[in-house]
Motif scaffolding. Structure first.
Motif, PDB file in Angstrom:
ATOM      1  N   UNK A  50      18.502  36.447  39.895  1.00 50.13           N
ATOM      2  CA  UNK A  50      18.900  35.180  39.274  1.00 50.13           C
ATOM      3  C   UNK A  50      20.403  35.160  39.034  1.00 50.13           C
ATOM      4  N   UNK A  51      20.921  36.243  38.480  1.00 54.46           N
ATOM      5  CA  UNK A  51      22.348  36.293  38.130  1.00 54.46           C
ATOM      6  C   UNK A  51      23.200  36.048  39.376  1.00 54.46           C
ATOM      7  N   UNK A  52      22.875  36.749  40.465  1.00 52.56           N
ATOM      8  CA  UNK A  52      23.673  36.612  41.688  1.00 52.56           C
ATOM      9  C   UNK A  52      23.558  35.192  42.243  1.00 52.56           C
ATOM     10  N   UNK A  53      22.322  34.672  42.304  1.00 54.84           N
ATOM     11  CA  UNK A  53      22.186  33.366  42.952  1.00 54.84           C
ATOM     12  C   UNK A  53      22.693  32.233  42.049  1.00 54.84           C
ATOM     13  N   UNK A  54      22.571  32.357  40.721  1.00 55.97           N
ATOM     14  CA  UNK A  54      23.031  31.258  39.838  1.00 55.97           C
ATOM     15  C   UNK A  54      24.540  31.268  39.658  1.00 55.97           C
ATOM     16  N   UNK A  55      25.175  32.432  39.789  1.00 53.49           N
ATOM     17  CA  UNK A  55      26.601  32.501  39.425  1.00 53.49           C
ATOM     18  C   UNK A  55      27.509  33.058  40.516  1.00 53.49           C
ATOM     19  N   UNK A  56      26.968  33.878  41.414  1.00 57.55           N
ATOM     20  CA  UNK A  56      27.824  34.554  42.401  1.00 57.55           C
ATOM     21  C   UNK A  56      28.399  35.858  41.866  1.00 57.55           C
ATOM     22  N   UNK A 190      23.212  33.945  29.077  1.00 58.98           N
ATOM     23  CA  UNK A 190      24.667  34.110  29.316  1.00 58.98           C
ATOM     24  C   UNK A 190      25.110  35.566  29.382  1.00 58.98           C
ATOM     25  N   UNK A 191      24.200  36.536  29.265  1.00 62.16           N
ATOM     26  CA  UNK A 191      24.626  37.938  29.114  1.00 62.16           C
ATOM     27  C   UNK A 191      25.397  38.467  30.329  1.00 62.16           C
ATOM     28  N   UNK A 192      25.281  37.773  31.440  1.00 59.64           N
ATOM     29  CA  UNK A 192      25.891  38.242  32.700  1.00 59.64           C
ATOM     30  C   UNK A 192      27.250  37.619  32.973  1.00 59.64           C
ATOM     31  N   UNK A 193      27.671  36.684  32.114  1.00 53.78           N
ATOM     32  CA  UNK A 193      28.777  35.797  32.502  1.00 53.78           C
ATOM     33  C   UNK A 193      30.149  36.467  32.530  1.00 53.78           C
ATOM     34  N   UNK A 194      30.470  37.271  31.499  1.00 53.06           N
ATOM     35  CA  UNK A 194      31.876  37.642  31.302  1.00 53.06           C
ATOM     36  C   UNK A 194      32.212  39.087  31.621  1.00 53.06           C
ATOM     37  N   UNK A 195      33.527  39.327  31.834  1.00 53.10           N
ATOM     38  CA  UNK A 195      34.082  40.664  31.969  1.00 53.10           C
ATOM     39  C   UNK A 195      35.467  40.704  31.330  1.00 53.10           C
ATOM     40  N   UNK A 288      43.721  27.557  47.476  1.00 55.05           N
ATOM     41  CA  UNK A 288      43.305  27.140  46.129  1.00 55.05           C
ATOM     42  C   UNK A 288      42.894  28.389  45.366  1.00 55.05           C
ATOM     43  N   UNK A 289      43.562  28.654  44.239  1.00 54.67           N
ATOM     44  CA  UNK A 289      43.172  29.789  43.392  1.00 54.67           C
ATOM     45  C   UNK A 289      42.518  29.182  42.152  1.00 54.67           C
ATOM     46  N   UNK A 290      41.194  29.130  42.165  1.00 55.43           N
ATOM     47  CA  UNK A 290      40.479  28.404  41.117  1.00 55.43           C
ATOM     48  C   UNK A 290      40.030  29.323  39.986  1.00 55.43           C
ATOM     49  N   UNK A 291      39.741  28.699  38.844  1.00 59.55           N
ATOM     50  CA  UNK A 291      39.097  29.399  37.729  1.00 59.55           C
ATOM     51  C   UNK A 291      37.816  30.067  38.240  1.00 59.55           C
ATOM     52  N   UNK A 292      37.518  31.223  37.719  1.00 58.07           N
ATOM     53  CA  UNK A 292      36.416  32.018  38.255  1.00 58.07           C
ATOM     54  C   UNK A 292      35.259  32.071  37.251  1.00 58.07           C
ATOM     55  N   UNK A 293      34.406  31.034  37.275  1.00 57.30           N
ATOM     56  CA  UNK A 293      33.241  31.034  36.385  1.00 57.30           C
ATOM     57  C   UNK A 293      31.957  31.060  37.194  1.00 57.30           C
ATOM     58  N   UNK A 294      31.928  30.322  38.279  1.00 59.19           N
ATOM     59  CA  UNK A 294      30.679  30.153  39.023  1.00 59.19           C
ATOM     60  C   UNK A 294      31.002  29.807  40.475  1.00 59.19           C
ATOM     61  N   UNK A 295      30.387  30.522  41.404  1.00 59.88           N
ATOM     62  CA  UNK A 295      30.708  30.337  42.818  1.00 59.88           C
ATOM     63  C   UNK A 295      30.347  28.929  43.308  1.00 59.88           C
ATOM     64  N   UNK A 296      29.177  28.437  42.864  1.00 61.42           N
ATOM     65  CA  UNK A 296      28.771  27.097  43.323  1.00 61.42           C
ATOM     66  C   UNK A 296      29.764  26.049  42.840  1.00 61.42           C
ATOM     67  N   UNK A 297      30.280  26.232  41.617  1.00 53.36           N
ATOM     68  CA  UNK A 297      31.281  25.311  41.077  1.00 53.36           C
ATOM     69  C   UNK A 297      32.537  25.314  41.949  1.00 53.36           C
TER      70      UNK A 297
END
Ligand code: COA
Length: 370
Positions: A50-56, A190-195, A288-297
């Motif tokens: 889920x984490x990989x497919x929902x966020x990249x 959200x536990x997977x979101x940040x680093x 384009x160097x975009x904000x890095x939150x979600x690959x689909x975004x």
């Protein structure tokens, strides 16, 4: 009126990486413990797929791994430091700053302004930026600023404006992001979101940097629009309140779906407006160097801005390795994936996030004068 140019960038990468599998294993062990204690409702398992497919996201770096992966704790161990020790944010920023200064070929003493632009600050005062200024041996003045995920681009605009106006010649914008300390690692959503990470950017007066490879800052645009969909209620007034219990809203909270839906049009419009005001066609953007939150975004924004599917490498992502590092994400992408652009090529750095906030920086590659 002067022109500002970016002459150096640096990234500090924390020593510990956590893969999705490691993270999910710890989360599921935590869930099992809670469920054995009779949690009501039961805590559902997380899933690396889920984490990989929902966020990249595939992995993230943290300043402390052991505390985060301990199912009995699920929170980093970052012991408080004595007042005469460097603070953690300053230490992380220092590493990134030294790399950026070395790339720029600038002595710390020649920096007139240090901005520590980050989502959270370790203390109220004295500013972390002033500590960094002192540890580096920089001159001038320093201050902290916070615009959540857009802190770094808002910091670049602030520094570029001061260089343009002539009040400073050289500025350093550092973004030490200890996201592991404001993430609720026990929340499956959200536990997977940040680093964690720190980035640094050196800006100089273009005329002083003619002998260097550089990125001319053509223009910057910042915008904000209030939203409660990404929020953290922690703050100094907390100590004045009666209820000091462990409250979920004192960590990062988001309505991820709403953020997704509302921020995408905001960012796409913002970039289109910025380019139109500058008379730059999207087809002229080489990167384009975009904000890095979600690959689909990012895929969506890239398609919307360029009007076609971005070519590989045209819109580099780093979130698979770093996860969301708040304001530092677009700067990591810029720092690590700027090769291959020829003099005259244009690119755009763009961050977006809580506030809501959006910041964009239009840059042109310039080569050192022969
Ligand atoms: N493991 C397994 N399943 C999970 C899960 C996990 N870790 N987390 C959530 N799920 C489940 C949900 O419970 C939901 O199940 P349901 O359909 O039965 O209700 C389903 O997966 C979908 O959850 P949802 O939260 O809608 O996922 P999503 O596709 O929206 O992805 C985000 C979640 C956070 C990755 C995504 O919304 C996002 O990136 N949003 C923007 C975030 C952003 O930019 N924030 C800025 C922060 S600075």
């Amino acid at each position: 009126m002067h022109t500002a140019a970016i002459t150096g960038t640096g990234v500090f990468t924390p020593p510990h990486a956590i893969s999705n599998d490691e993270l999910v294993e710890a989360f599921n062990a935590y869930a099992d413990r809670r469920n054995a204690e009779g949690a009501d409702p039961p805590v559902p398992h997380s899933s690396a797929d889920f984490v990989r497919s929902a966020s990249g996201i595939e992995s993230r770096y943290v300043m402390d791994k052991e505390g985060v992966l301990d199912p009995a704790r699920m929170f980093p161990r970052l012991p408080e430091r004595a007042d005469d020790e460097p603070s953690l944010m300053a230490e992380m920023a220092l590493d990134a700053a030294r790399k950026a200064l070395a790339e720029a070929g600038v002595d710390a003493a020649d920096i007139d302004c240090v901005i520590c632009a980050a989502s959270n600050h370790e203390r109220a005062y004295p500013a972390v930026a002033i500590e960094i200024q002192q540890l580096l041996g920089a001159g001038g003045f320093a201050f902290d600023m916070n615009v959540a995920c857009s802190s770094a681009t808002f910091g670049i605009q602030t520094a570029a404006d001061m260089i343009r106006a002539g009040s400073v010649r050289r500025a350093l914008v550092v973004s030490p992001e200890i996201c592991s300390a404001h993430l609720e690692w026990r929340d499956r959503d959200c536990h997977f979101i940040f680093g964690d990470v720190a980035t640094a950017v050196v800006l100089e007066r273009e005329a002083d940097a003619a002998a260097k490879d550089r990125w001319t800052v053509e223009s910057t645009r910042c915008a904000t629009q209030f939203s409660n969909n990404i929020r953290n209620n922690d703050g100094f007034l907390r100590r004045t309140r009666d209820a000091m219990e462990d409250r979920r809203d004192m960590q990062f909270v988001q309505e991820g779906r709403k953020v997704f839906k509302e921020v995408l049009p905001l960012v796409s419009r913002h970039i289109a407006g910025h380019l139109a005001e500058e008379g730059v066609a999207a087809s002229e953007l080489r990167r384009l160097w975009l904000h890095q939150a979600n690959k689909a975004m990012n895929d969506y924004i890239g398609r919307k801005v360029l009007g076609r599917e971005p070519e590989p490498g045209e819109q580099p992502n780093i979130l698979q390795d770093y996860a969301n590092t708040s304001s530092a994400g677009s700067i990591i992408a810029f720092s690590k994936h700027s090769d291959g652009l020829a003099p005259g090529d244009r690119g755009l750095i763009c961050s977006f996030g809580a506030g809501y906030s959006v910041g964009s920086v239009l840059v042109t590659r310039r080569a050192a004068a022969a």
